[in-house]
Motif scaffolding. Structure first.
Motif, PDB file in Angstrom:
ATOM      1  N   ASP A   1     136.177  -3.121  27.482  1.00 49.11           N
ATOM      2  CA  ASP A   1     135.513  -2.131  28.350  1.00 49.11           C
ATOM      3  C   ASP A   1     134.041  -2.493  28.540  1.00 49.11           C
ATOM      4  O   ASP A   1     133.525  -2.422  29.665  1.00 49.11           O
ATOM      5  N   VAL A   2     133.373  -2.892  27.471  1.00 50.62           N
ATOM      6  CA  VAL A   2     131.966  -3.304  27.568  1.00 50.62           C
ATOM      7  C   VAL A   2     131.869  -4.539  28.459  1.00 50.62           C
ATOM      8  O   VAL A   2     131.029  -4.605  29.365  1.00 50.62           O
ATOM      9  N   PHE A   3     132.720  -5.517  28.213  1.00 50.64           N
ATOM     10  CA  PHE A   3     132.730  -6.758  28.980  1.00 50.64           C
ATOM     11  C   PHE A   3     132.813  -6.478  30.483  1.00 50.64           C
ATOM     12  O   PHE A   3     132.017  -7.007  31.271  1.00 50.64           O
ATOM     13  N   TRP A   4     133.745  -5.629  30.915  1.00 51.31           N
ATOM     14  CA  TRP A   4     133.909  -5.349  32.348  1.00 51.31           C
ATOM     15  C   TRP A   4     132.691  -4.645  32.918  1.00 51.31           C
ATOM     16  O   TRP A   4     132.357  -4.823  34.088  1.00 51.31           O
ATOM     17  N   GLN A   5     132.003  -3.847  32.104  1.00 49.16           N
ATOM     18  CA  GLN A   5     130.860  -3.072  32.587  1.00 49.16           C
ATOM     19  C   GLN A   5     129.573  -3.875  32.718  1.00 49.16           C
ATOM     20  O   GLN A   5     128.697  -3.508  33.505  1.00 49.16           O
TER      21      GLN A   5
END
Length: 157
Positions: A73-77
């Motif tokens: 989730d962090v990666f995509w954001q």
């Protein structure tokens, strides 16, 4: 404490490293190079675009506190997964978007998350993130480690 590792490429590793350091349950983050063919590359080698490596971070985390899915989730954001070989002003294969999985569970989670994101309608273009097995990770030179902490920024993510 039992830890696990996750490896991500999302453009310039300085900002990516700083973002993952903020995640509760992350024990360590190292900037480095992976996904290419050159052994023990230098920053200059990777920036030359002939090694095949991406600027990446290796995240060591406590799965009792945070999950691989949370890290995804962090990666995509923190980056634009729709721009091939580019993040902001940084252009080249070393700036590609990639998840380098360490086991079958990570591969399955990354592929499912990429598909969900692509179907979500949130992004104006298709997701081009590479999902590949983790290979050798070459730690970047010391001056790249904790760059934001030492220098107050540098590249945009």
């Amino acid at each position: 404490m039992t830890t696990q590792q996750a490896t991500f490429a999302a453009g310039c590793f300085w900002g990516v490293e700083a973002a993952f350091r903020e995640v509760k349950g992350v024990v360590d983050v190292e900037s480095g190079y992976t996904g290419g063919t050159t052994r023990d590359p230098t920053y200059q080698d990777v920036c030359g675009g002939r090694t095949g490596h991406a600027e990446a971070v290796r995240v060591t985390y406590d799965p009792a506190v945070t999950s691989f899915e949370d890290l995804l989730d962090v990666f995509w954001q923190i980056h634009d997964p729709t721009t091939p070989n580019r993040q902001g002003p940084d252009v080249g294969t070393q700036y590609r978007s990639a998840v380098f999985f360490h086991d079958a569970g990570q591969e399955q989670a990354a592929r499912a998350a990429k598909e969900r994101l692509g179907r979500s309608g949130r992004l104006p273009r298709p997701v081009v993130t590479e999902i590949a097995p983790a290979g050798p990770f070459w730690r970047a030179e010391e001056y790249h480690q904790r760059y934001h902490e030492k220098h107050g920024g540098g590249c945009a993510i």
